[in-house]
Structure formats: structure tokens, C-alpha cells
Scaffold this active site. Structure first.
Site, PDB file in Angstrom:
ATOM      1  N   GLY A  48       0.794  -1.212   0.000  1.00  0.00           N
ATOM      2  CA  GLY A  48       0.000   0.000   0.000  1.00  0.00           C
ATOM      3  C   GLY A  48       0.824   1.258   0.000  1.00  0.00           C
ATOM      4  O   GLY A  48       0.404   2.296  -0.541  1.00  0.00           O
ATOM      5  N   THR A  49       2.014   1.203   0.589  1.00  0.00           N
ATOM      6  CA  THR A  49       2.888   2.373   0.596  1.00  0.00           C
ATOM      7  C   THR A  49       3.344   2.699  -0.813  1.00  0.00           C
ATOM      8  O   THR A  49       3.296   3.860  -1.254  1.00  0.00           O
ATOM      9  CB  THR A  49       4.111   2.136   1.511  1.00  0.00           C
ATOM     10  OG1 THR A  49       3.663   1.721   2.802  1.00  0.00           O
ATOM     11  CG2 THR A  49       4.952   3.390   1.632  1.00  0.00           C
ATOM     12  N   ARG A  76       2.083 -11.295   4.382  1.00  0.00           N
ATOM     13  CA  ARG A  76       2.877 -11.627   5.564  1.00  0.00           C
ATOM     14  C   ARG A  76       4.354 -11.771   5.212  1.00  0.00           C
ATOM     15  O   ARG A  76       5.221 -11.535   6.061  1.00  0.00           O
ATOM     16  CB  ARG A  76       2.370 -12.930   6.197  1.00  0.00           C
ATOM     17  CG  ARG A  76       1.094 -12.787   7.013  1.00  0.00           C
ATOM     18  CD  ARG A  76       0.803 -14.061   7.774  1.00  0.00           C
ATOM     19  NE  ARG A  76      -0.274 -13.880   8.738  1.00  0.00           N
ATOM     20  CZ  ARG A  76      -0.484 -14.700   9.764  1.00  0.00           C
ATOM     21  NH1 ARG A  76       0.302 -15.745   9.958  1.00  0.00           N
ATOM     22  NH2 ARG A  76      -1.483 -14.482  10.603  1.00  0.00           N
ATOM     23  N   ILE A 138       5.714  -8.274  11.752  1.00  0.00           N
ATOM     24  CA  ILE A 138       6.912  -9.108  11.783  1.00  0.00           C
ATOM     25  C   ILE A 138       8.028  -8.488  10.938  1.00  0.00           C
ATOM     26  O   ILE A 138       9.114  -8.199  11.431  1.00  0.00           O
ATOM     27  CB  ILE A 138       6.624 -10.532  11.272  1.00  0.00           C
ATOM     28  CG1 ILE A 138       5.526 -11.189  12.135  1.00  0.00           C
ATOM     29  CG2 ILE A 138       7.892 -11.387  11.271  1.00  0.00           C
ATOM     30  CD1 ILE A 138       5.866 -11.292  13.603  1.00  0.00           C
ATOM     31  N   ARG A 227       9.162  20.116  33.043  1.00  0.00           N
ATOM     32  CA  ARG A 227      10.210  21.036  33.515  1.00  0.00           C
ATOM     33  C   ARG A 227      11.071  20.382  34.577  1.00  0.00           C
ATOM     34  O   ARG A 227      12.272  20.605  34.636  1.00  0.00           O
ATOM     35  CB  ARG A 227       9.571  22.306  34.072  1.00  0.00           C
ATOM     36  CG  ARG A 227       9.005  23.244  33.004  1.00  0.00           C
ATOM     37  CD  ARG A 227       8.548  24.540  33.623  1.00  0.00           C
ATOM     38  NE  ARG A 227       7.498  24.329  34.608  1.00  0.00           N
ATOM     39  CZ  ARG A 227       7.239  25.144  35.631  1.00  0.00           C
ATOM     40  NH1 ARG A 227       7.993  26.207  35.821  1.00  0.00           N
ATOM     41  NH2 ARG A 227       6.245  24.892  36.469  1.00  0.00           N
ATOM     42  N   LYS A 289      -4.939  16.607  47.375  1.00  0.00           N
ATOM     43  CA  LYS A 289      -3.681  17.324  47.611  1.00  0.00           C
ATOM     44  C   LYS A 289      -2.603  16.291  47.900  1.00  0.00           C
ATOM     45  O   LYS A 289      -2.758  15.461  48.797  1.00  0.00           O
ATOM     46  CB  LYS A 289      -3.846  18.274  48.801  1.00  0.00           C
ATOM     47  CG  LYS A 289      -2.767  19.336  48.942  1.00  0.00           C
ATOM     48  CD  LYS A 289      -2.895  20.415  47.869  1.00  0.00           C
ATOM     49  CE  LYS A 289      -1.993  21.603  48.167  1.00  0.00           C
ATOM     50  NZ  LYS A 289      -2.466  22.384  49.324  1.00  0.00           N
ATOM     51  N   HIS A 290      -1.528  16.330  47.144  1.00  0.00           N
ATOM     52  CA  HIS A 290      -0.425  15.383  47.310  1.00  0.00           C
ATOM     53  C   HIS A 290      -0.922  13.930  47.290  1.00  0.00           C
ATOM     54  O   HIS A 290      -0.539  13.106  48.121  1.00  0.00           O
ATOM     55  CB  HIS A 290       0.357  15.672  48.590  1.00  0.00           C
ATOM     56  CG  HIS A 290       0.942  17.044  48.637  1.00  0.00           C
ATOM     57  ND1 HIS A 290       1.763  17.542  47.648  1.00  0.00           N
ATOM     58  CD2 HIS A 290       0.794  18.047  49.536  1.00  0.00           C
ATOM     59  CE1 HIS A 290       2.111  18.779  47.943  1.00  0.00           C
ATOM     60  NE2 HIS A 290       1.536  19.118  49.071  1.00  0.00           N
ATOM     61  N   ASN A 432      -1.536   4.429  56.727  1.00  0.00           N
ATOM     62  CA  ASN A 432      -2.790   3.941  57.299  1.00  0.00           C
ATOM     63  C   ASN A 432      -3.888   4.980  57.079  1.00  0.00           C
ATOM     64  O   ASN A 432      -3.656   6.168  57.285  1.00  0.00           O
ATOM     65  CB  ASN A 432      -2.626   3.684  58.799  1.00  0.00           C
ATOM     66  CG  ASN A 432      -1.808   2.452  59.100  1.00  0.00           C
ATOM     67  OD1 ASN A 432      -2.061   1.402  58.545  1.00  0.00           O
ATOM     68  ND2 ASN A 432      -0.827   2.583  59.996  1.00  0.00           N
ATOM     69  N   PHE A 487      -7.608  -3.631  59.129  1.00  0.00           N
ATOM     70  CA  PHE A 487      -8.201  -3.924  60.438  1.00  0.00           C
ATOM     71  C   PHE A 487      -7.561  -3.090  61.541  1.00  0.00           C
ATOM     72  O   PHE A 487      -6.443  -2.596  61.411  1.00  0.00           O
ATOM     73  CB  PHE A 487      -8.118  -5.416  60.764  1.00  0.00           C
ATOM     74  CG  PHE A 487      -6.724  -6.000  60.863  1.00  0.00           C
ATOM     75  CD1 PHE A 487      -5.823  -5.604  61.860  1.00  0.00           C
ATOM     76  CD2 PHE A 487      -6.310  -6.985  59.975  1.00  0.00           C
ATOM     77  CE1 PHE A 487      -4.562  -6.161  61.969  1.00  0.00           C
ATOM     78  CE2 PHE A 487      -5.041  -7.551  60.072  1.00  0.00           C
ATOM     79  CZ  PHE A 487      -4.168  -7.131  61.067  1.00  0.00           C
ATOM     80  N   HIS A 538       0.003   2.388  49.280  1.00  0.00           N
ATOM     81  CA  HIS A 538       1.295   2.951  49.675  1.00  0.00           C
ATOM     82  C   HIS A 538       1.815   3.944  48.647  1.00  0.00           C
ATOM     83  O   HIS A 538       1.339   3.991  47.535  1.00  0.00           O
ATOM     84  CB  HIS A 538       2.317   1.830  49.876  1.00  0.00           C
ATOM     85  CG  HIS A 538       2.009   0.984  51.081  1.00  0.00           C
ATOM     86  ND1 HIS A 538       1.402  -0.263  50.981  1.00  0.00           N
ATOM     87  CD2 HIS A 538       2.180   1.212  52.413  1.00  0.00           C
ATOM     88  CE1 HIS A 538       1.253  -0.763  52.206  1.00  0.00           C
ATOM     89  NE2 HIS A 538       1.699   0.101  53.076  1.00  0.00           N
TER      90      HIS A 538
END
Length: 538
Positions: A48-49, A76, A138, A227, A289-290, A432, A487, A538
Site C-alpha cells: 500500500g505504501t 505476511r 513481523i 520542567r 492534595k499530594h 494507614n 483492620f 502505599h
């Protein structure tokens, strides 16, 4: 065994006489082909190209003309041929290589312009298994890697964004490419094939439900050079991996200055949190925030939800991120811009709301087109020294959990609604985590403490601060419910919540001392619900 090098020095300038073009993305192709042709470069192309170039009236040879072998097997097999790879891999200053080229009629290829089948796009678009496999390229990656390896002589271009740079470089160097330029293109080419293979291997692991593949690869495309990172002395970039999950990576920025590293991190946290709330059921707002929420609320309208969320911690909300689960309307926008805000992110924004936000030229407004699905899977990675920690997304949703009342007193309907709300929020608070909530709004949040009882006390203190800021006399925590992400190992965290005025608790349970915690709740008339699911973050 390693292959020995002949130590033949790479030339600086390599005259471009022949170029191979084979692209899936044809943007800019004709302009590039025309420029190369005008520079006297012979064009060789595929499928196609080649057809597109020829239709533009530009001279081009089909790759089968130089290989003497037709394309077969639905395309292929077309470039996997010694004539192509010999032309890409030959060391032109090696006598043995030159002799092989002459013997077998192999012509040198000086420029390779190649981009790959759209595997990532087909996968993201929801293609079926067969379609996705068929879009695993491929020949393209093989030619890219061959060209990049032989960058001493070959310029490999994999990104249409580099076409202008290629033609300018040829113009400035009398039709030749400099060695440094070829090196930079080779580095980019290997990164591209690495990201491509990472996407393929990641898809296979997902499709076959392989939880821990022996080799795990991640890749992405540079979206922005920032930045700096978390701090001014750190370098940073934002890479996207093609995942179409609505969020900061896929959002359209309507206005405002460039997002910073911290903006991206916090905005992602905010939108993931607000995605927990079904927009068809309620309006919801999260202020972050943070990467921690400082206020979250549901309401009849976004304005109502925003004001309730803001009341939880108006001090911390200054300079925060605001996430909404519905289209930003003018009424909500007018309230949000009264407080200095870094980013607003929502599924969409009305023209009137966008105009209101536009008055704050530095305020970023992002629209995503949808909400992230809190139940969806996917993998998350975190770097550590020498490796990566990889886990599945925390996609447990409180509505899907089997909640178990473990105290003598069961929560009232109003308490249960608040308990579910609080547990949704606790999932997105750094551990926590302790969250006080009342009337579907947070009234105190304790985050990221080494001790759960400290988080309980901080959350209670935050509730008192919010009480004072609102000009009230009774703590907002009075009559609230409390959620814990894990818990209570001892009753002290629970007792801190009782002291603050909480009347009901939701927590995962599972401690060896659960009986003692439940007993303490019963002694104080507290209702307690176990979820059976923990939400450490965490």
C-alpha cells in the site's frame, strides 16, 4: 557466544542514494517521498505504501522488483528477504560484505522509513483475538532492528514527526546524513520496537490470564518532557502506553499551562477516586492534595457536592486538584474558581463552564470523555532499586462486597450509606487510612501515618478544624461514621473514633484481636461492619 567486532570505524556522512519506505501510518508520506525524490534518492517501497507513492506521480520501485520474489501469504512475507536485509545490514567498508553484495546483486539501502502495524490501536479499540494477532508486525520490526543495528550506514526513521528533520538534515548536508543523527534515530527505533513488543507480550499475558509471566515488559511513548519531577533538581517525562482508560493520560486539555509531574500524579489519584461514584446515581466531587483526598462528597448537584467536599478541609484544598464525575456545569465552575485550584478534571465541560474557567488562565481544565471503571482490571508497576513491583489494580468495589455486621447493634440505613461512602474514599487514601464521613461527605481524613491510632487522631483533629472553619460549635465528627482501610490491630484506634463522636465503623476485619475490638464497640454502642477486603495504598 559474543560476536567479535572488526572495529571498522563508522563514517560521519553517508550519502543517501536509496530509501526503503514501508509504513502503516501514511501521514506525511507523500510529502516525504516527494522531497526524497527531488533530492535524487531512489525510492523502494512495499504494498500500500508503494501504491500511494505511485498514485502521487512519484517514481517508486516495488520491493518485489529488487527481490525478484512476489509478496505472498496475504502480505505476511514480502520484506523478509536477503536482498532487503543485506541492503540494510551490509557494512559498506568491509571488503567481504562488499563482495557478498556484488555477488548476490544486493544494493545498499541508506534510509529506511518504517512504522509498524497498528497493534496498540487495534487492541485499544477492542479488536477480537484474530484481528489483534493479525496486527502483530513481523517484517517491520525486523527491518527496523536491522537498520538500527547498522546505524553506521543507515538512517532509520520510525516516527512521521521526524520526517521534516530528515529532509532538513539531508538539505543541510548535501544529501547525506551525519553519524550522530543516525545514532539518535537508532536509539529511538529500538525504543519503539521495545514498546511495541511490550504491548504484545502484555496483551498475551492478559488474554491468557498469566498472572506472573517470566518476563515482564513495559513501554510507552513520550507525551511531554516536564520542567522537572517531584522536585526541581529531578528530570521527568510523561509517557503514555496506549491504555484507553479515561484519565489524565487520555484527557483533552482545554486550557491552562502544562501539567507538572506532581499535577499528573495527583490528577490521576483524584479521577480514580471520583470514578468510584456512579454518575447516573449521584454527583460526586473529590479534592486532592499530594495524592490524598482532603475532601470528598456526594450531592444532588456538583455545586452541592463541591461545597460539602470543600468544607472538610478548606485550608488543604488551596492549590489542590478537583475531580468531578459529571459534566462540569457553570454553577459548579463558579464555586470552584473561588479557591485557587491547580487542575479541574471531569468527563466533560459545558461551554459556559469552560468560559468561567478560562478567566483563570493558569488553571488547567481536562476533559476525559468518560469515567474510569473501578471494577476493571489491569496491571500497575512501581520501580524499586534493581527491579519492578507489579500487581493487578485494586478493583474491589464496596457495592460488590459481602458486608458482615459483627456487633450487637446493626447500622441504621443512613449509617450504612455513609459507611459505604467512607469505605469508597478510604480505598484512595494513603495507608494507614482513617475516614470520617457524615451525610455522604468526608468530615475528617487521616492519611499516611505509621500508626492507625495516629491516623484516627489526625482525622478527628481535621474534623475539629473543619468545624471551626465552618463557624460551628459541635465537631463535625459527632454522629459520623468511620472507615479504616485495614483492620484495627487494637481497640485504641476504635476508641479514638468513639471519642471523636463516631457511631459506626467499617473495616476489613481479620485481626487476631477482632474479638476485643468488637467487644469494645459493643461496650460503647457502636455498630461495626466487616468487609473482608483490605485497601492498603502505599
Amino acid at each position: 557466544m559474543a560476536v567479535a567486532s572488526k572495529n571498522i570505524p563508522a563514517p560521519d556522512l553517508v550519502k543517501a542514494r536509496r530509501a526503503l519506505l514501508s509504513v502503516s501510518d501514511k501521514s506525511g508520506l507523500i510529502e516525504l517521498a516527494r522531497a526524497l525524490d527531488a533530492a535524487g534518492v531512489e525510492l523502494v517501497s512495499t504494498g500500500g505504501t508503494a501504491k500511494a507513492i505511485a498514485q502521487a506521480g512519484i517514481a517508486v520501485k516495488d520491493v518485489s522488483d529488487i527481490t525478484g520474489f512476489p509478496e505472498i501469504m496475504d502480505g505476511r512475507v514480502k520484506t523478509l528477504h536477503p536482498t532487503v536485509h543485506g541492503g540494510l545490514l551490509a557494512i559498506r567498508d568491509d571488503a567481504e560484505h562488499r563482495e557478498a553484495m556484488e555477488t548476490h546483486g544486493i544494493g545498499a539501502i541508506d534510509i529506511a522509513v518504517i512504522n509498524l502495524y497498528p497493534f496498540e490501536e487495534v487492541r485499544a479499540g477492542g479488536g477480537d483475538y484474530a484481528s489483534i494477532v493479525e496486527n502483530i508486525d513481523i517484517g517491520g520490526p525486523a527491518m527496523v532492528r536491522a537498520s538500527a543495528k547498522n546505524h553506521a550506514y543507515v538512517a532509520i526513521v520510525t516516527d512521521p514527526a521526524d520526517y521534516a528533520c530528515l529532509t532538513e538534515t539531508l538539505s543541510q548536508n548535501d544529501g547525506a546524513t551525519p553519524y550522530r543523527f543516525r545514532q539518535e534515530l537508532a536509539a529511538k527505533a529500538y525504543a519503539r520496537t521495545a514498546a511495541y513488543d511490550a504491548a504484545i507480550s502484555g496483551w498475551f499475558a492478559e488474554a491468557l490470564d498469566i498472572e506472573a509471566p517470566t518476563w515482564r515488559a513495559f513501554g510507552g511513548r513520550l507525551e511531554n518532557v516536564m520542567r522537572y519531577g517531584e522536585n526541581p533538581h529531578q528530570k521527568a517525562g510523561f509517557y503514555v502506553n496506549g491504555d484507553r482508560r479515561p484519565g489524565v493520560a487520555t484527557a483533552r486539555q482545554l486550557q491552562g499551562k502544562q501539567l507538572s509531574y506532581n499535577n499528573v500524579n495527583d490528577t490521576d489519584a483524584a479521577f480514580e477516586l471520583v470514578g468510584e461514584f456512579d454518575a447516573g446515581r449521584t454527583a460526586a466531587v473529590a479534592i486532592i492534595k499530594h495524592a490524598n483526598p482532603c475532601g470528598v462528597a456526594e450531592g444532588a448537584t456538583l455545586k452541592d457536592a463541591y461545597l460539602k467536599a470543600l468544607a472538610c478541609d478548606p485550608v488543604s484544598a488551596f492549590g489542590g486538584i478537583v475531580a468531578l464525575n459529571r459534566l462540569l456545569d457553570a454553577e459548579a465552575a463558579e464555586e470552584i474558581v473561588k479557591t485557587f485550584t491547580e487542575v479541574i478534571i471531569a468527563p466533560d465541560a459545558s461551554p459556559e463552564a469552560a468560559e468561567i474557567v478560562a478567566a483563570k488562565k493558569n488553571l488547567r481544565l481536562l476533559v476525559t470523555g468518560g469515567l474510569p471503571d473501578p471494577r476493571a482490571g489491569g496491571m500497575m508497576a512501581k520501580s524499586v532499586a534493581g527491579g519492578l513491583l507489579v500487581q493487578s489494580r485494586d478493583n474491589a468495589v464496596v457495592d460488590d462486597l459481602d458486608l458482615k455486621v459483627v456487633t450487637k447493634r446493626a447500622p441504621t440505613d443512613a449509617e450504612m450509606a455513609d459507611l459505604r461512602f467512607a469505605f469508597r474514599v478510604a480505598k484512595h487514601v494513603k495507608s494507614n487510612a482513617i475516614v470520617y464521613a457524615k451525610k455522604l461527605a468526608t468530615v475528617g481524613i487521616g492519611a499516611g501515618q505509621m500508626s492507625r491510632v495516629d491516623s484516627s487522631r489526625i482525622a478527628a483533629r481535621k474534623a475539629l478544624d473543619a468545624t471551626e472553619a465552618g463557624g460551628l460549635t459541635e465537631s463535625l465528627a459527632k454522629g459520623s461514621v468511620v472507615a479504616s482501610d485495614a483492620f484495627f490491630p487494637f481497640a485504641d484506634g476504635l476508641l479514638a473514633a468513639v471519642e471523636a463522636g463516631a457511631t459506626a465503623v467499617i473495616q476489613p476485619g481479620g485481626s487476631m484481636r477482632d474479638d476485643g475490638v468488637v467487644k469494645a464497640a459493643d461496650e460503647h454502642g457502636i455498630a461495626m461492619v466487616f468487609t473482608g477486603v483490605r485497601h492498603f495504598r502505599h
